[in-house]
Motif scaffolding. Structure first.
Motif, short mmCIF file in Angstrom:
data_model
loop_
_atom_site.label_atom_id
_atom_site.label_comp_id
_atom_site.label_asym_id
_atom_site.label_seq_id
_atom_site.Cartn_x
_atom_site.Cartn_y
_atom_site.Cartn_z
N PRO A 1 0.69 -1.15 -0.09
CA PRO A 1 0.01 0.07 0.06
C PRO A 1 0.65 1.37 -0.05
O PRO A 1 1.70 1.57 0.86
N GLY A 2 0.61 2.08 -1.02
CA GLY A 2 1.29 3.40 -1.06
C GLY A 2 2.67 3.23 -1.74
O GLY A 2 3.39 4.36 -1.81
N VAL A 3 3.05 2.19 -2.35
CA VAL A 3 4.29 1.97 -2.87
C VAL A 3 4.05 1.52 -4.23
O VAL A 3 3.37 0.88 -4.79
N GLY A 4 4.83 2.32 -5.16
CA GLY A 4 4.64 2.14 -6.72
C GLY A 4 5.46 3.07 -7.30
O GLY A 4 6.15 3.82 -7.10
N PRO A 5 5.42 2.68 -8.64
CA PRO A 5 6.35 3.85 -9.74
C PRO A 5 5.82 5.02 -9.66
O PRO A 5 4.42 5.12 -10.18
N PRO A 6 6.27 6.29 -9.79
CA PRO A 6 5.53 7.58 -9.54
C PRO A 6 5.38 7.91 -11.00
O PRO A 6 5.90 7.55 -12.08
N ASP A 7 4.39 8.79 -11.23
CA ASP A 7 3.97 9.25 -12.65
C ASP A 7 4.94 10.18 -12.86
O ASP A 7 4.80 10.33 -14.33
N GLY A 8 5.80 10.92 -12.27
CA GLY A 8 6.69 11.88 -12.72
C GLY A 8 7.27 12.63 -11.44
O GLY A 8 6.99 12.30 -10.15
N TYR A 9 8.43 13.24 -11.87
CA TYR A 9 9.08 13.76 -10.73
C TYR A 9 8.95 15.44 -10.71
O TYR A 9 9.87 16.14 -10.21
N PHE B 1 1.12 5.35 9.47
CA PHE B 1 2.43 4.63 9.76
C PHE B 1 2.82 3.42 8.81
O PHE B 1 2.50 2.54 8.91
N PRO B 2 3.20 3.87 7.68
CA PRO B 2 3.55 2.87 6.52
C PRO B 2 4.68 2.14 6.97
O PRO B 2 5.72 2.52 7.41
N ARG B 3 4.47 0.66 6.67
CA ARG B 3 5.42 -0.12 6.88
C ARG B 3 6.57 -0.17 5.75
O ARG B 3 7.87 -0.24 6.08
N MET B 4 6.14 -0.06 4.31
CA MET B 4 7.18 0.05 3.37
C MET B 4 6.82 1.21 2.75
O MET B 4 5.72 1.98 2.46
N THR B 5 7.95 2.05 2.26
CA THR B 5 7.62 3.37 1.80
C THR B 5 9.01 3.30 0.52
O THR B 5 9.81 2.47 0.44
N LYS B 6 8.95 4.52 -0.20
CA LYS B 6 9.94 4.72 -1.10
C LYS B 6 10.96 5.81 -0.66
O LYS B 6 10.49 6.59 0.12
N CYS B 7 12.15 5.78 -1.40
CA CYS B 7 13.16 6.86 -0.98
C CYS B 7 13.94 6.96 -2.58
O CYS B 7 14.26 6.18 -3.14
N THR B 8 14.04 8.28 -2.80
CA THR B 8 15.01 8.55 -4.19
C THR B 8 16.19 8.97 -3.72
O THR B 8 16.46 10.17 -2.99
N PHE B 9 17.33 8.39 -4.30
CA PHE B 9 18.65 8.61 -3.73
C PHE B 9 19.41 8.98 -5.27
O PHE B 9 19.35 8.29 -6.25
#
Length: 379
Positions: free
Chosen positions: A92-100, A238-246
């Motif tokens: 839930p809440g995690v996936g490829p973004p539509d754009g940056y 409180f999401p257990r899985m999230t995304k981060c852009t490095f």
């Protein structure tokens, strides 16, 4: 194991003091609530029990990405909360973004950086809950302990107890109608407790991005929804899985963007801690609200005071309580009311009986008694 020992040490803070000069609801605010908040802070600090606070999956060195994502926050994408897990989205809440682009990030990305401050925030809340007690202790100055000292028949000789009873009676008669400041300062501290708890509900809501005030009802509603339609509100807050852009430079100097898939194991505890806080703060705010209404009733309706005192200690006849209450102020009534919780009931009955006679004698000998100096008309 040191954290567990520290949590065990908090039990001593819950112990009732030798002299009680506040209500049980007031003690719930500065004792039980403080222990809950500090205990939660210590528990979340003990990272050795739960592994790393963040663990990100990427093709780069994990320790570097983990540190970066912990410092700069992670994010989830709102569009992926309602998609089927395992088919349309990995979590839930995690996936490829539509754009940056900036508009997409502002509209759809939800950043999470509260987890860096949770342990400090909980400790700050505990400090706020202790402030009313600190103020009251400074104002009270140990008066009740001084009055009640030496009135335990099991620890003192009979002649010492008799002497202490006479001292208290003389003190009340001499300082009659001079204790209103005592009770009003204490009731003001109870009002501070109510303001603090209600204010903290809004403070936590601000801390969690406006999701806390409705958190409890949404969790309760979630348990009654159909399995195929419900979305866990705790995962949303409180999401257990999230995304981060490095971002880093590649071998040729080109700026490279790396998406990391981050696990936040501490959020398993965070969600339990804050749902507990939500329900406890609502219960405590309700109790404090009822207590304040009761204080207002005692102030506005003097006839309630003798009944409340008699119910508190039925060893004293209701006639004696009424005789004293009708000739004293609300401050004197409160001193005697609190005194009954700190001394032997039989000793308290003797004090009240003799005090009633002393006040009656002082009232009859007072040339201004007809003007209502000891009458029940004033507060």
């Amino acid at each position: 194991m040191s954290a567990i020992k520290y949590l065990g040490g908090l039990k001593a803070y819950l112990a009732r003091g030798e002299c009680v000069n506040e209500s049980s609801v007031f003690r719930l605010h500065y004792q039980f609530t403080v222990v809950v908040l500090i205990g939660a802070s210590v528990l979340l600090t003990a990272a050795e029990f739960f592994g790393d606070p963040i663990n990100c999956i990427t093709g780069l060195q994990n320790n570097v990405v983990n540190t970066y994502c912990w410092i700069h926050s992670t994010f989830t994408i709102q569009d992926y909360y309602l998609r089927e897990r395992g088919l349309q989205a990995p979590e839930p809440g995690v996936g490829p973004p539509d754009g940056y682009d900036e508009d997409t990030i502002e509209a759809k990305w939800r950043f999470h950086n509260y987890y860096q401050w949770v342990v400090f925030f909980l400790f700050f809340q505990a400090a706020l809950c202790y402030i009313p007690k600190f103020i009251w202790s400074s104002c009270e100055g140990g008066l009740m302990k001084t009055i009640a000292d030496g009135l335990s028949p099991g620890l003192h000789k009979e002649d010492e107890v008799s002497s202490r009873k006479k001292v208290i009676i003389d003190y009340i008669v001499k300082h009659i109608r001079m204790h209103n400041g005592y009770v009003f300062k204490y009731w003001f501290c109870e009002l501070l407790c109510f303001v603090n708890i209600v204010g903290q509900l809004f403070l936590i809501d601000r801390f969690l991005g406006g999701e806390f005030l409705t958190y409890g009802p949404r969790v309760a509603e979630y348990t009654e929804m159909d399995q195929s339609e419900r979305v866990d509100p705790m995962i949303y807050v409180f999401p257990r899985m999230t995304k981060c852009t490095f971002h880093k430079f590649g071998p040729s100097g080109t700026l490279e963007r790396h998406d990391a898939f981050c696990l936040l194991p501490l959020n398993i505890l965070n969600e339990k801690v804050f749902i507990t806080i939500w329900f406890w703060f609502v219960i405590l705010a309700t109790l404090l609200g009822i207590l304040l209404l009761y204080r207002i009733a005692l102030l506005a309706l003097p006839g309630l005071r003798p009944r409340a005192m008699h119910k508190h200690n039925k060893a004293v006849p209701i006639e004696t309580v009424e005789a004293i209450t009708n000739k004293t102020s609300i401050g004197d009534w409160w001193i005697l009311y609190v005194l009954s919780t700190n001394i032997d009931p039989l000793i308290y009955r003797d004090i009240m009986t003799k005090l009633s006679k002393e006040i009656e004698t002082a009232n009859s000998n007072n040339p201004y008694s007809s003007a209502g100096l000891y009458s029940s008309s004033s507060v």
